[in-house]
Design a protein around this motif. Structure first.
Motif, mmCIF file in Angstrom:
data_model
loop_
_atom_site.group_PDB
_atom_site.id
_atom_site.type_symbol
_atom_site.label_atom_id
_atom_site.label_comp_id
_atom_site.label_asym_id
_atom_site.label_seq_id
_atom_site.Cartn_x
_atom_site.Cartn_y
_atom_site.Cartn_z
ATOM 1 N N PHE A 8 0.845 -1.175 0.000
ATOM 2 C CA PHE A 8 0.000 0.000 0.000
ATOM 3 C C PHE A 8 0.890 1.237 0.000
ATOM 4 O O PHE A 8 1.796 1.360 0.820
ATOM 5 N N MET A 11 -1.810 7.611 -1.399
ATOM 6 C CA MET A 11 -2.460 8.002 -2.650
ATOM 7 C C MET A 11 -2.038 9.409 -3.057
ATOM 8 O O MET A 11 -1.544 10.186 -2.242
ATOM 9 N N ALA A 16 -7.023 12.255 -5.475
ATOM 10 C CA ALA A 16 -8.019 11.782 -4.519
ATOM 11 C C ALA A 16 -9.091 12.841 -4.272
ATOM 12 O O ALA A 16 -10.280 12.527 -4.177
ATOM 13 N N ASP A 55 -3.989 5.461 2.052
ATOM 14 C CA ASP A 55 -3.830 4.849 0.735
ATOM 15 C C ASP A 55 -5.133 4.691 -0.028
ATOM 16 O O ASP A 55 -5.140 4.191 -1.151
ATOM 17 N N ASP A 56 -6.270 5.094 0.583
ATOM 18 C CA ASP A 56 -7.532 4.984 -0.142
ATOM 19 C C ASP A 56 -8.548 5.964 0.425
ATOM 20 O O ASP A 56 -8.309 6.615 1.447
ATOM 21 N N ASP A 58 -12.464 6.391 1.837
ATOM 22 C CA ASP A 58 -13.481 5.574 2.487
ATOM 23 C C ASP A 58 -14.765 6.364 2.642
ATOM 24 O O ASP A 58 -14.792 7.404 3.327
ATOM 25 N N ASP A 99 -16.114 -1.753 -4.401
ATOM 26 C CA ASP A 99 -14.706 -1.389 -4.550
ATOM 27 C C ASP A 99 -14.539 -0.608 -5.847
ATOM 28 O O ASP A 99 -14.672 -1.163 -6.938
ATOM 29 N N LYS A 101 -12.315 1.945 -8.385
ATOM 30 C CA LYS A 101 -10.956 2.337 -8.762
ATOM 31 C C LYS A 101 -11.016 3.232 -9.992
ATOM 32 O O LYS A 101 -11.756 2.956 -10.942
ATOM 33 N N ILE A 105 -6.541 5.512 -7.966
ATOM 34 C CA ILE A 105 -7.053 5.718 -6.619
ATOM 35 C C ILE A 105 -8.073 4.635 -6.280
ATOM 36 O O ILE A 105 -8.967 4.332 -7.077
ATOM 37 N N GLN A 106 -7.939 4.052 -5.085
ATOM 38 C CA GLN A 106 -8.906 3.091 -4.565
ATOM 39 C C GLN A 106 -9.899 3.835 -3.689
ATOM 40 O O GLN A 106 -9.516 4.596 -2.795
ATOM 41 N N MET A 107 -11.194 3.626 -3.936
ATOM 42 C CA MET A 107 -12.244 4.189 -3.108
ATOM 43 C C MET A 107 -13.166 3.058 -2.670
ATOM 44 O O MET A 107 -13.650 2.290 -3.496
ATOM 45 N N ASP A 108 -13.375 2.932 -1.371
ATOM 46 C CA ASP A 108 -14.227 1.879 -0.836
ATOM 47 C C ASP A 108 -15.542 2.489 -0.365
ATOM 48 O O ASP A 108 -15.567 3.248 0.613
#
Length: 298
Positions: A8, A11, A16, A55-56, A58, A99, A101, A105-108
């Motif tokens: 990880f 970001m 973001a 790193d993401d 939320d 999930d 992406k 960028i990862q967004m949950d």
């Protein structure tokens, strides 16, 4: 490092920001209330900024509140795809996880299910659903977002009384596990997690072998295992003389695995584990934190 392990990385905060605002526009246009959660919420309220090592992104919603249904979540995932996101929808006992992406960028977006008046956040930490009924509006990134109300109570339940003190990467995960141990006693689960240092053939379905930095087996290492998607509680034990702990998993899913080697603890908070598999844990001196899928299937 394990062959499939990933790291990880923080970001890109400017990207973001763009994507969080875009997600807000998409969900607002669909009439779906959502709130900031986890580190995104903590940074926004406490610091007025993203946490530097996060790193993401939320965000969250609650199924059953504000008219949200399973079907609406699925429809929203389709809309995200139209805007260039990959969107994987994962349905579990505790939530529907979307999930997302885009642009690295990862967004949950986690849509929680209400169970006996509570929702369960990572890994399985009880939070009253009532904190999400009348969300609080805050200013962040030049616009407004919603957060649990009151946010201070949410942070206390999520991170403990010391939530106002900034933490380094890897420290907050331990605080959450400690709170889960204190407040998530779920021994009455129909399909409990089990962890022990002696194999019970009738009960255990796999193992984790722990080796040290020299590659030798480690006896007495503390191993903690916690689920992220099923209501089954946390368990821990110490490795036996041959470096093994044995587990019974409720199901194939993502788990949190914490390994303490003489006070040097690594928390792997995204390990995809399956029953009937033997795993190897080996520390990586170059990457003491931030690994995912680091356990090696044998």
């Amino acid at each position: 490092m394990g062959l499939n392990a990933t790291l990880f990385e923080p970001m890109d905060m400017s990207v973001a920001e763009v994507l969080l605002k875009e997600a807000k526009q998409i969900l607002d246009d669909l009439g779906i209330p959502f709130f900031l959660r986890h580190g995104t919420c903590l940074g926004a309220v406490r610091d007025g900024a993203f946490i530097p090592w996060d790193d993401d992104l939320d965000i969250g919603s609650v199924i059953g509140l504000h008219g949200l249904t399973d079907e609406i979540v699925e429809q929203a995932a389709v809309e995200f795809r139209k805007h260039g996101y990959s969107a994987d929808v994962i349905d579990s006992e505790l939530h529907i996880s979307v999930d997302l992406k885009k642009d690295g960028i990862q967004m949950d977006w986690t849509c929680y299910r209400i169970i006996d008046g509570n929702i369960y956040q990572w890994p399985v930490l009880k939070i009253p659903a009532s904190l999400h009924e009348n969300l609080k509006e805050i200013e962040f990134l030049g616009t407004t977002f919603m957060v649990p109300n009151p946010p201070e109570e949410y942070f206390r339940l999520k991170y403990g009384d010391d939530w106002e003190t900034p933490k380094e990467a890897g420290e907050f995960e331990q605080e959450v596990l400690d709170l889960m141990e204190d407040h998530s006693q779920l021994s009455d689960s129909n399909n409990p997690l089990r962890l022990a240092n002696q194999r019970d053939e009738a009960q255990h379905t796999g193992s984790i072998k722990v080796v040290g930095f020299d590659g030798e087996t480690v006896a007495g290492a503390e191993v903690t295992l916690a689920p992220t998607s099923v209501l089954t509680g946390l368990d821990k034990t110490n490795t036996n003389s041959e470096g093994y702990v044995y587990f019974r998993l409720p199901e194939e899913a993502c788990y949190v695995v914490a390994v303490d080697l003489d006070g040097r603890k690594e928390i792997l908070y995204l390990e995809e584990l399956k029953p009937n598999v033997e795993y190897l844990y080996a520390p990586d001196p170059e990457h003491p934190i931030g690994r995912a899928n680091a356990l090696i299937a044998q």
